[in-house]
Scaffold this active site. Sequence first.
Site, PDB file in Angstrom:
ATOM      1  CG  HIS A   1      38.491 -15.267  44.131  1.00 55.17           C
ATOM      2  ND1 HIS A   1      39.821 -15.125  44.426  1.00 55.17           N
ATOM      3  CD2 HIS A   1      38.430 -16.047  43.015  1.00 55.17           C
ATOM      4  CE1 HIS A   1      40.562 -15.766  43.528  1.00 55.17           C
ATOM      5  NE2 HIS A   1      39.730 -16.347  42.661  1.00 55.17           N
TER       6      HIS A   1
ATOM      7  CB  SER B   1      20.295  -9.142  70.185  1.00 51.18           C
ATOM      8  OG  SER B   1      20.548  -7.904  70.804  1.00 51.18           O
TER       9      SER B   1
ATOM     10  CE  LYS C   1      22.095  -9.261  65.883  1.00 52.84           C
ATOM     11  NZ  LYS C   1      23.342  -8.696  65.461  1.00 52.84           N
TER      12      LYS C   1
ATOM     13  CD  GLU D   1      27.919 -15.720  65.611  1.00 51.94           C
ATOM     14  OE1 GLU D   1      28.355 -14.598  65.333  1.00 51.94           O
ATOM     15  OE2 GLU D   1      26.948 -15.892  66.386  1.00 51.94           O
TER      16      GLU D   1
END
Length: 462
Positions: free
Chosen positions: A157, A278, A284, A291
């Site tokens: 979970h 970024s 970043k 992804e």
Amino acid sequence: MAQKPWDGRFSEKTDRSVEAFTSSIDIDKRLYRQDIEGSIAHCNMLAKQSIISEDESSVMIQGLGKIKREIESGSFVYDDSLEDIHMHIENSLNEKIGKVSQKLHTARSRNDQVALDARLYLREESEKTIKLLHDFREVIIQLAKRHIDVIMPGYTHLQRAQPVLFSHHMMAYYEMFSRDTQRFCDGLKRINEIPLGSAALAGTTYPIDREYTAEQLEFHKISANSIDAVSDRDFIIEFLSAASICMMHLSRISEELILWSSYEFKFIEMPDSFATGSSIMPQKKNPDVPELVRGKTGRVYGNLVALLTIMKSLPLAYNRDMQEDKEPLFDTVDTLDACINIYIRMLPNLKINKDIMYKASNEGFLNATEMADYLVTEGMPFREAHGCVGKAVSFALENKKELHELTLNELKKFSLHIKNEIFDLFTPEQMINRRKVFGGTATENVKAAIKKAEKELKDEIG
Ligand code: ARG
């Protein structure tokens, strides 16, 4: 405009818009090699059976060889009015060797021809995928081997559950990608069946030798029903489904790498060479590769559903709808290949933050099950032990402590059975190494699993 092989019965020229709409050449030109290979085998067979002469056969085979070289050198001219790769090659052969080329299509239809091309193509691609997965599994094993001493929290979970070896976690993916490999291998058995000789749908009256064509093209089996052979695309659907399952696994590992590389987890760090920044936020470092793999899973599922939907309710035998099978197939082949390849490069370069993972496996009551199991060995029924530990956890939470930070006296409040030895069981190392059950996370098991996997990979090559 080129002459169409079928325009004998037509009194009007095909409308340009129809030619453009029905043409698939932009997509199926990829099958030129398989198409030529199949035609050569067919040609040899026709000559062997004296359906055409040896001379005619060798002129045609030479012509086909020339076409192949033209396509590969980029000098071949494509033309929308010729629909597909089969007609392009046939037409070009006619231009090169004249009328004799028209004998190539004896005892053959584009329906069995396209089914053959797709099978030849997919056989090759399945073998490539299997090899690529082999390399990927090897990379996973090496990663597991290199970091055999890394302990991390295992999750259920997405809540910390019990400590596991990072290597055990990685070897879980090894198992998944091994099953994927088996799926592609299994699909190959059904791909490896020659449909040529089925002609349009009913077979042919010519005395062809299907065995001989099969032998030349190294097919293991000859299709048993001419209608089935030109009608079904289930062998492609199987590949798309194996690819979808494989992408699902890639998507899960991607999700984990994305989570683990976040500021919240900091379990791993992406190599700079595999991350991007970024354009606005200088701090970043984004995990774009996993992804995108996660994202591309969507298009692979889409391709599977597209072909299932195309084939659904089609009456037998060939229908033009089936021309739509190639785009999803090629896109899936390309996507899967790109995703596995990038993983092979990226995975060995992950930076593993051992200390952070270890710390996380020692916080969050991951030893609660251990305490319950301990009480069971001291004679308490498991359900009672569960309740007892629950109370201890809530007491520890109130006091902002972990279970192993409570004193023996504090622990004894929950059960008089508890002795000092319980503290030995509470360390992540102990929790891991006592799980010696086959398939469990004990270091010796994981080492054995790695060894077994290494042997498996070696045997697969042999
Ligand atoms: N381009 C067609 C396809 O991919 C080839 C088969 C055409 N057959 C036909 N009867 N029109 O399916």
